[in-house]
Write an enzyme that holds these catalytic residues in place. Structure first.
Site, short mmCIF file in Angstrom:
data_model
loop_
_atom_site.label_atom_id
_atom_site.label_comp_id
_atom_site.label_asym_id
_atom_site.label_seq_id
_atom_site.Cartn_x
_atom_site.Cartn_y
_atom_site.Cartn_z
N SER A 1 4.60 11.58 3.50
CA SER A 1 4.74 12.87 2.82
C SER A 1 3.47 13.23 2.04
O SER A 1 3.14 14.42 1.92
CB SER A 1 5.97 12.88 1.91
OG SER A 1 5.78 12.06 0.78
N ASN A 2 2.76 12.24 1.54
CA ASN A 2 1.48 12.55 0.88
C ASN A 2 0.44 13.02 1.90
O ASN A 2 -0.33 13.94 1.64
CB ASN A 2 0.96 11.35 0.09
CG ASN A 2 1.61 11.27 -1.28
OD1 ASN A 2 1.30 12.05 -2.17
ND2 ASN A 2 2.54 10.33 -1.43
N MET B 1 0.86 0.04 2.81
CA MET B 1 1.54 -1.09 2.18
C MET B 1 0.94 -2.44 2.57
O MET B 1 1.65 -3.33 3.05
CB MET B 1 3.03 -1.06 2.52
CG MET B 1 3.72 0.23 2.12
SD MET B 1 3.56 0.59 0.36
CE MET B 1 4.78 -0.55 -0.27
N ILE C 1 -2.00 -5.37 1.07
CA ILE C 1 -2.97 -5.72 0.04
C ILE C 1 -4.28 -6.05 0.73
O ILE C 1 -4.31 -6.85 1.67
CB ILE C 1 -2.45 -6.88 -0.82
CG1 ILE C 1 -1.20 -6.40 -1.56
CG2 ILE C 1 -3.52 -7.35 -1.80
CD1 ILE C 1 -0.54 -7.41 -2.44
N HIS D 1 -0.28 5.96 -6.72
CA HIS D 1 0.74 4.98 -7.11
C HIS D 1 1.85 5.71 -7.87
O HIS D 1 1.55 6.52 -8.76
CB HIS D 1 0.11 3.89 -7.97
CG HIS D 1 1.08 2.83 -8.36
ND1 HIS D 1 1.45 1.82 -7.49
CD2 HIS D 1 1.78 2.64 -9.50
CE1 HIS D 1 2.34 1.05 -8.09
NE2 HIS D 1 2.55 1.52 -9.31
N THR E 1 -9.81 -0.85 -6.69
CA THR E 1 -10.65 -2.01 -6.99
C THR E 1 -9.89 -3.25 -6.55
O THR E 1 -8.71 -3.16 -6.16
CB THR E 1 -10.98 -2.08 -8.50
OG1 THR E 1 -9.75 -2.06 -9.22
CG2 THR E 1 -11.87 -0.94 -8.94
N GLU F 1 -8.47 -5.63 -8.03
CA GLU F 1 -7.19 -5.95 -8.70
C GLU F 1 -6.16 -4.87 -8.36
O GLU F 1 -6.43 -3.66 -8.55
CB GLU F 1 -7.41 -6.01 -10.21
CG GLU F 1 -6.31 -6.73 -10.94
CD GLU F 1 -6.49 -6.62 -12.46
OE1 GLU F 1 -5.48 -6.62 -13.15
OE2 GLU F 1 -7.65 -6.52 -12.90
N GLU G 1 3.17 13.96 -6.93
CA GLU G 1 2.18 13.28 -6.08
C GLU G 1 1.54 14.28 -5.12
O GLU G 1 0.33 14.28 -4.89
CB GLU G 1 2.84 12.16 -5.28
CG GLU G 1 3.35 11.01 -6.12
CD GLU G 1 3.85 9.85 -5.27
OE1 GLU G 1 3.30 9.58 -4.19
OE2 GLU G 1 4.82 9.19 -5.70
C1 GRF Z 1 4.38 7.19 -2.44
O1 GRF Z 1 5.36 7.12 -3.44
C2 GRF Z 1 3.08 6.66 -2.96
O2 GRF Z 1 2.89 6.89 -4.32
C3 GRF Z 1 3.19 5.18 -2.71
O3 GRF Z 1 3.89 5.07 -1.49
C4 GRF Z 1 4.67 6.23 -1.29
C5 GRF Z 1 4.25 6.80 0.02
O4 GRF Z 1 5.06 7.88 0.41
N1 GRF Z 1 1.89 4.55 -2.70
P1 GRF Z 1 4.65 8.78 1.63
O5 GRF Z 1 4.53 7.88 2.85
O6 GRF Z 1 3.36 9.48 1.30
O7 GRF Z 1 5.79 9.76 1.77
#
Ligand code: GRF
Length: 208
Positions: free
Chosen positions: A15-16, A87, A89, A106, A138, A140, A171
């Site tokens: 969605s972002n 998702m 690291i 985030h 970064t 961390e 977001e």
């Molecule tokens: C969002 O809440 C973002 O802040 C986090 O993971 C989620 C991703 O959502 N890092 P989407 O895939 O962009 O809908």
């Protein structure tokens, strides 16, 4: 002004990514969307928008994956790498390679609630304000210098879904905004300090 070439890294629904696509920023060109999950919904959104997609899911070691990801990203010569629900690291070497050119969103008001399940933890902690943060990446986890935050209220009868939706709306506003600043060449990372128009950024007032 020349368009800023970016790549967007995703693992899920995207969605972002959609918000970034829908922003239709004339200063931004999404060169590719890269996912570590073949079933990520965001890949479909990218294809519908005629954006190249790449899937990297066949690597056994972390080192192998990070190397393949770096090769894949560099093929597109992006000036900014946008993590949007990616998702995984990333290793310190990988992150250091892109220092100042890689940003993340985030779903909390960092430094509160780093890591996963932020909305659940915010509700359990009974905070009155929650939100989202865009920051430079970064080594961390979730600790990089902050570019922009958006706050939302938390109401007593909120559940995780309601709160997540309220945060997600923000977001979708602040991520395209941060990318736009970068495309306008107004945003820089100097050591641990984020500069907007060569001035240390004021995080609390959203800079509008
Ligand atoms: C969002 O809440 C973002 O802040 C986090 O993971 C989620 C991703 O959502 N890092 P989407 O895939 O962009 O809908």
């Amino acid at each position: 002004m020349k368009k800023l070439p970016i790549v967007v890294l995703i693992s899920g629904r995207g969605s972002n990514l959609k918000a970034i696509i829908d922003a239709k920023d004339p200063l931004v060109e999404i060169k590719a969307v890269i996912s570590n999950k073949p079933q990520a919904g965001g890949l479909l959104l990218a294809r519908q928008a005629n954006i190249k997609t790449e899937v990297l899911d066949k690597f056994t070691t972390k080192l192998e994956f990070d190397q393949a990801l770096q090769n894949c990203i560099d093929k597109y010569q992006p000036k900014l790498i946008v993590l949007a629900g990616f998702m995984r690291i990333l290793s310190p070497d990988f992150v250091n390679h892109y220092q100042g050119y890689m940003i993340n969103i985030h779903p909390s008001l960092l430094p509160a609630f780093k890591g996963l399940n932020t909305h659940k933890r915010a509700l359990e902690a009974k905070v009155k304000q929650h939100g989202a943060t865009v920051h430079f990446v970064t080594a961390e986890l979730d600790a990089g210098p902050i570019i922009i935050q958006a706050q939302v209220p938390v109401y007593p009868d909120d559940n995780e879904d309601i709160l997540a939706t309220r945060v997600l709306n923000e977001e979708h506003r602040i991520y395209p905004q941060a990318i736009h600043w970068f495309a306008e060449e107004r945003l820089q990372l100097h050591g641990q300090q984020v500069l907007l128009d060569n001035q240390p950024i004021e995080v609390s007032n959203e800079n509008f």
